[in-house]
Design an enzyme around this catalytic site. Structure first.
Site, short mmCIF file in Angstrom:
data_model
loop_
_atom_site.label_atom_id
_atom_site.label_comp_id
_atom_site.label_asym_id
_atom_site.label_seq_id
_atom_site.Cartn_x
_atom_site.Cartn_y
_atom_site.Cartn_z
CD GLU A 1 -3.14 -1.60 2.08
OE1 GLU A 1 -2.93 -0.09 3.62
OE2 GLU A 1 -4.18 -2.35 2.65
CG HIS B 1 -6.09 0.56 4.47
ND1 HIS B 1 -4.87 -0.51 4.67
CD2 HIS B 1 -6.83 0.41 5.78
CE1 HIS B 1 -5.00 -1.01 6.04
NE2 HIS B 1 -6.34 -0.46 6.37
#
Length: 314
Positions: A266, A285
């Site tokens: 990420e 997220h």
């Protein structure tokens, strides 16, 4: 109460943290806010801290060994996969987190992903934007009522997902070897082995922490066990899933789609193969986010710091 407590926030998105600042000043301390991305950043900022609050900054064994007087480390959230818990225990530092925080938001997000996948909301949105109208025959939508949802994990978030899913007419099974029979009964779900859950569920939703025993929990073998045409939902941690295996299962249409709020890396790279698969719904997220949950996060986290430092004198 003491004075000169140093409380460090390692990786805030903003320097304006009024909730933390008021609470720390209320016990005679001072708040230092940083934007750390590396071990060295954290060590430079927090080596002399009495308390640390962190989000995604690496709190490794090397970092912990450099802390001179830290009493408590608090995670802004639920997962503890960015901290060396053994090193903290050996150093006598309390580690706290926010169990139950954002359960409503994350469970809402999981349910929203189920709807988006079942009703093909994103492809139909694109269909209309491209100038089309009416029946889009190639978009096979799914009736949710009567389908089965399998929950891997039965913690606070999963129990809220279960309650909402049952209200929508899904049957729910769950796999969690760390809770007793009463937990399943209270949640209104049927217990199942992982194999049973994968083989019988139309939707599989992940709700377990990322650690050594759960990393890569779902891979090629597990996707092969899932019902053909099932959907995967992941609002937990990207590392729970073998992403190349997931891509293969989606491309082969063993899985009909996936709703992912989390990734192995990420942010994902621009050439992430998941981006090219139409049957995937991706979010950045942010399942835990709402205006309410953010305030709650700051309040809950700093309460942990105050509960430790506020009882001590310098």
């Amino acid at each position: 109460m003491g004075d000169n407590w140093k409380v460090v926030v390692t990786d805030a998105e903003t320097d304006d943290l009024p909730i933390e600042r008021r609470a720390v000043e209320g016990i005679g301390g001072a708040l230092t806010v940083g934007h750390c991305a590396t071990e060295d950043d954290v060590i430079e900022l927090a080596n002399d801290a009495d308390a640390i609050l962190y989000d995604y900054a690496p709190i490794t064994g090397r970092v912990i060994s450099a802390l001179k007087r830290c009493r408590v480390i608090v995670r802004y959230g639920v997962g503890l996969d960015r901290i060396d818990l053994d090193a903290a225990k050996e150093a006598g530092i309390e580690v706290r987190y926010l169990p139950g925080w954002s359960a409503e938001e994350v469970s809402d997000h999981a349910i929203a992903l189920i709807f988006a996948l079942a009703r093909k909301l994103l492809p139909l949105d694109r269909w209309v934007r491209d100038g089309n109208w009416g029946y889009a025959g190639e978009q096979r939508t799914v009736r949710i009522v009567g389908k089965r949802l399998g929950l891997i994990g039965l913690g606070a978030i999963a129990r809220r997902v279960a309650a909402k899913a049952i209200g929508l007419g899904l049957s729910v099974v769950a796999h969690d070897p760390f809770v007793g029979p009463c937990a399943f009964e209270e949640a209104g779900v049927q217990p199942a082995s992982l194999d049973q859950l994968l083989a019988s569920s139309d939707f599989v939703s992940l709700h377990v922490p990322l650690n050594a025993s759960t990393a890569g929990l779902l891979g090629a073998k597990e996707f092969g066990q899932m019902k053909e045409g099932a959907f995967l939902i992941n609002t937990a941690r990207g590392g729970l899933v073998d992403e190349p295996a997931l891509v293969a299962a989606l491309r082969s249409e063993q899985l009909a789609g996936a709703g992912l709020d989390v990734f192995a890396d990420e942010p994902p790279s621009s050439d992430c193969p998941l981006f090219g698969i139409e049957s995937v719904v991706l979010t950045p997220h942010m399942a835990c986010y709402s205006e309410v949950s953010m305030d709650e996060m700051h309040e809950m986290a700093i309460e942990h710091v105050v509960s430790v430092l506020g009882k001590e004198k310098r």
